[in-house]
Design a protein around this motif. Structure first.
Motif, PDB file in Angstrom:
ATOM      1  N   LEU A  75     -28.872   6.788 -13.553  1.00 23.46           N
ATOM      2  CA  LEU A  75     -27.739   6.872 -14.480  1.00 23.46           C
ATOM      3  C   LEU A  75     -27.996   7.810 -15.649  1.00 23.46           C
ATOM      4  O   LEU A  75     -27.084   8.489 -16.123  1.00 23.46           O
ATOM      5  CB  LEU A  75     -27.400   5.474 -15.024  1.00 23.46           C
ATOM      6  CG  LEU A  75     -26.876   4.455 -14.007  1.00 23.46           C
ATOM      7  CD1 LEU A  75     -26.745   3.082 -14.652  1.00 23.46           C
ATOM      8  CD2 LEU A  75     -25.527   4.898 -13.447  1.00 23.46           C
ATOM      9  N   SER A 125     -22.361   8.174 -20.191  1.00 26.27           N
ATOM     10  CA  SER A 125     -22.877   8.756 -18.944  1.00 26.27           C
ATOM     11  C   SER A 125     -22.941   7.712 -17.836  1.00 26.27           C
ATOM     12  O   SER A 125     -22.554   7.975 -16.687  1.00 26.27           O
ATOM     13  CB  SER A 125     -24.274   9.342 -19.173  1.00 26.27           C
ATOM     14  OG  SER A 125     -24.235  10.364 -20.143  1.00 26.27           O
ATOM     15  N   GLN A 155     -20.545   7.623 -14.343  1.00 27.02           N
ATOM     16  CA  GLN A 155     -21.149   7.654 -13.009  1.00 27.02           C
ATOM     17  C   GLN A 155     -20.904   6.368 -12.218  1.00 27.02           C
ATOM     18  O   GLN A 155     -20.925   6.392 -10.986  1.00 27.02           O
ATOM     19  CB  GLN A 155     -22.660   7.891 -13.138  1.00 27.02           C
ATOM     20  CG  GLN A 155     -22.997   9.266 -13.702  1.00 27.02           C
ATOM     21  CD  GLN A 155     -24.489   9.491 -13.787  1.00 27.02           C
ATOM     22  OE1 GLN A 155     -25.141   9.793 -12.786  1.00 27.02           O
ATOM     23  NE2 GLN A 155     -25.043   9.347 -14.974  1.00 27.02           N
ATOM     24  N   LEU A 193     -22.190  16.605 -16.625  1.00 25.64           N
ATOM     25  CA  LEU A 193     -21.832  15.620 -15.601  1.00 25.64           C
ATOM     26  C   LEU A 193     -20.504  15.989 -14.936  1.00 25.64           C
ATOM     27  O   LEU A 193     -20.353  15.927 -13.721  1.00 25.64           O
ATOM     28  CB  LEU A 193     -21.717  14.228 -16.220  1.00 25.64           C
ATOM     29  CG  LEU A 193     -23.009  13.454 -16.498  1.00 25.64           C
ATOM     30  CD1 LEU A 193     -22.676  12.139 -17.198  1.00 25.64           C
ATOM     31  CD2 LEU A 193     -23.765  13.185 -15.211  1.00 25.64           C
ATOM     32  N   SER A 221     -21.922  15.711  -8.381  1.00 23.91           N
ATOM     33  CA  SER A 221     -22.200  14.325  -8.015  1.00 23.91           C
ATOM     34  C   SER A 221     -21.062  13.750  -7.195  1.00 23.91           C
ATOM     35  O   SER A 221     -19.892  13.826  -7.580  1.00 23.91           O
ATOM     36  CB  SER A 221     -22.405  13.480  -9.294  1.00 23.91           C
ATOM     37  OG  SER A 221     -22.574  12.130  -8.967  1.00 23.91           O
ATOM     38  N   SER A 234     -20.514  10.680  -6.695  1.00 26.11           N
ATOM     39  CA  SER A 234     -20.058   9.403  -7.249  1.00 26.11           C
ATOM     40  C   SER A 234     -19.004   9.584  -8.330  1.00 26.11           C
ATOM     41  O   SER A 234     -18.503   8.618  -8.888  1.00 26.11           O
ATOM     42  CB  SER A 234     -21.248   8.629  -7.841  1.00 26.11           C
ATOM     43  OG  SER A 234     -21.824   9.358  -8.916  1.00 26.11           O
ATOM     44  N   MET A 235     -18.630  10.825  -8.648  1.00 27.29           N
ATOM     45  CA  MET A 235     -17.668  11.082  -9.708  1.00 27.29           C
ATOM     46  C   MET A 235     -16.423  11.753  -9.167  1.00 27.29           C
ATOM     47  O   MET A 235     -16.465  12.497  -8.192  1.00 27.29           O
ATOM     48  CB  MET A 235     -18.299  11.981 -10.791  1.00 27.29           C
ATOM     49  CG  MET A 235     -19.418  11.307 -11.563  1.00 27.29           C
ATOM     50  SD  MET A 235     -20.270  12.480 -12.597  1.00 27.29           S
ATOM     51  CE  MET A 235     -18.905  13.199 -13.488  1.00 27.29           C
TER      52      MET A 235
END
Length: 464
Positions: free
Chosen positions: A115, A153, A157, A185, A190, A192-193
């Motif tokens: 994370l 953050s 995530q 980010l 990623s 997951s985003m």
């Protein structure tokens, strides 16, 4: 002298009754049999009478104290025993645990690294904050105190469904660092985003959250936020920077402004404010017992040029603290004095109270507001404001909320939701419900790893 002693012994052996004290007539008549004490016991009795007369007041005081403790112990039993107790009433430590809910949540190193990456800073109560929003579908979220963006953050995530994010901070350095971190980010790959997450950043105090929402004009914001987080207090970055004036142990200017653009500094309060105001700040905001003596010495220092650095203030506190208290004594006093000045410089308590109402109004139905406080003054305001919010606007003929109405407006419910085990008891109200009747505090492991987290308390309210 020796002859007198021998005569006394012979007299005692020949006629023991000669040394007996005179007895009252009612004893001589055989009404009450009395036995004369020996010479040795007579001397002891004389000493005992003296001791009894000199300690009677002390005995009465001890008995009164014991009675109060016994009464307090019985009163504590009626409130329920702590799990694992011995059935004889809660001990002092058990009573402390009952007033709060110590977290049992622990994040493993792998999750933290996933994370937060390689960041050395782990935000306070990170796992607990994630739990609060984990059971919700977050489409929009606000971090009112960005800091190092640790909480933000992790939230971004953990919620790939997030569409709209707003980050606010009054500190330009923290704001820029957090913006850079979150931008990386949002621009990353990623999985997951969400690819269409809209991020907004504003260098503003959280008291202006309503005007910021109007200024941004995002449709999701207009319908209300699903989650809002406020992490109060001073960040580690600010404390470690001596130039900001927040550190007790590092010498620097007497600044203490959260917003460097603000005009009022701690130096101004100490060197120019009225004596009574200086005393009030130390007494009310620092809860300092020795406030009167400190107030007088601060005012007297103005004759010699005043106080212009944190070192000057610490030296004054050291000289005002009895040496018997040692190093920890003056450090604790200095911590309270620095806290009082910081609160006064930034008008923190009034700002907090107003902002809690504004943040709640910005929530969507079912949205949650989580607040982390770090001292009793903040926590007291959060607790009372949450209660005032859920009670609604009902008043009597005189415009006051009566005690009977207060009882009607709120009720305590025990949580039976297995998915959100962090919720123990809920206070149900007219406009919302408080999900933390007792504040959540860090786990023992977190307190050992981060000593600054020891005083943290987390409270959560949900809008109906």
């Amino acid at each position: 002298m020796a002859a007198a002693v021998r005569t006394l012994k012979l007299l005692t052996l020949s006629c023991p009754s000669a040394l007996k004290p005179p007895q009252p007539s009612w004893a001589c008549c055989g009404l009450i049999p009395l036995r004369s004490p020996t010479l040795e016991s007579r001397s002891r009795c004389a000493g005992a009478r003296f001791l009894r007369s000199s300690s009677s007041k002390r005995d009465a005081s001890v008995q009164e104290t014991a009675a109060k403790k016994k009464k307090k112990k019985k009163k504590g039993k009626g409130k329920g025993e702590v799990e694992g107790g011995n059935g004889r009433g809660a001990t002092a430590m058990e009573a402390l645990v009952k007033r709060r809910t110590r977290s049992s949540r622990e994040l493993d190193d792998e999750t933290v690294q996933q994370l937060l990456g390689v960041s050395s800073h782990i935000p306070v109560l990170l796992g607990e904050v994630l739990d609060i929003f984990s059971g919700r579908k977050l489409r929009s979220f606000v971090d009112c105190t960005l800091g190092a963006a640790g909480h933000s953050s992790a939230i971004i995530q953990s919620h790939p469904e997030l569409k709209c994010y707003l980050g606010m901070d009054v500190d330009p350095m923290a704001h820029q660092m957090a913006k850079t971190k979150i931008d990386s980010l949002l621009c990353g790959d990623s999985s997951s985003m969400s690819s269409n997450l809209r991020g907004y950043f504003r260098l503003r105090n959280f008291r202006f959250i309503k005007s910021v929402v109007d200024e941004v004009g995002d449709e999701l914001m207009d319908s209300g936020f699903d989650g809002i987080l406020m992490d109060l207090g001073v960040s580690s970055m600010q404390v470690n920077n001596a130039e900001r004036g927040f550190s007790v142990l590092n010498d620097g200017p007497l600044d203490m402004r959260m917003d460097p653009q603000a005009s009022l500094k701690a130096e101004d309060i100490l060197n120019s404010w009225p004596e009574s105001e200086v005393g009030r700040i130390l007494r009310e905001y620092g809860e300092e017992i020795n406030w009167f003596s400190l107030q007088n010495k601060i005012v007297k220092s103005r004759v010699h040029g005043g106080l212009h650095s944190t070192g000057d203030l610490v030296n004054l506190i050291q000289k005002s603290t009895p040496r018997t208290k040692g190093r920890q004594g003056w450090i604790k006093t200095a911590t309270r004095v620095f806290q009082a000045l910081r609160i006064a410089v930034n008008d923190e308590l009034k700002t907090l109270q107003d902002s809690l109402y504004s943040c709640f109004e910005c929530l969507a139905p079912g949205g949650r507001l989580a607040v982390i406080s770090f001292h009793s003054l903040e926590d007291r305001i959060v607790k009372q404001t949450f209660l005032d919010i859920v009670r609604g606007e009902r008043t009597d003929e005189d415009g006051e909320i009566s005690e009977e109405m207060k009882r009607d407006l709120t009720s305590t419910i025990t949580n039976d939701n297995d998915k959100e085990v962090w919720i123990r008891q809920i206070i149900q109200g007219e406009r919302g419900r408080i999900l933390t009747k007792r504040p959540i505090t860090p786990s023992e492991k977190e307190e050992k790893l981060n000593r600054r987290s020891r005083s943290a308390k987390l409270r959560v309210i949900e809008k109906i």
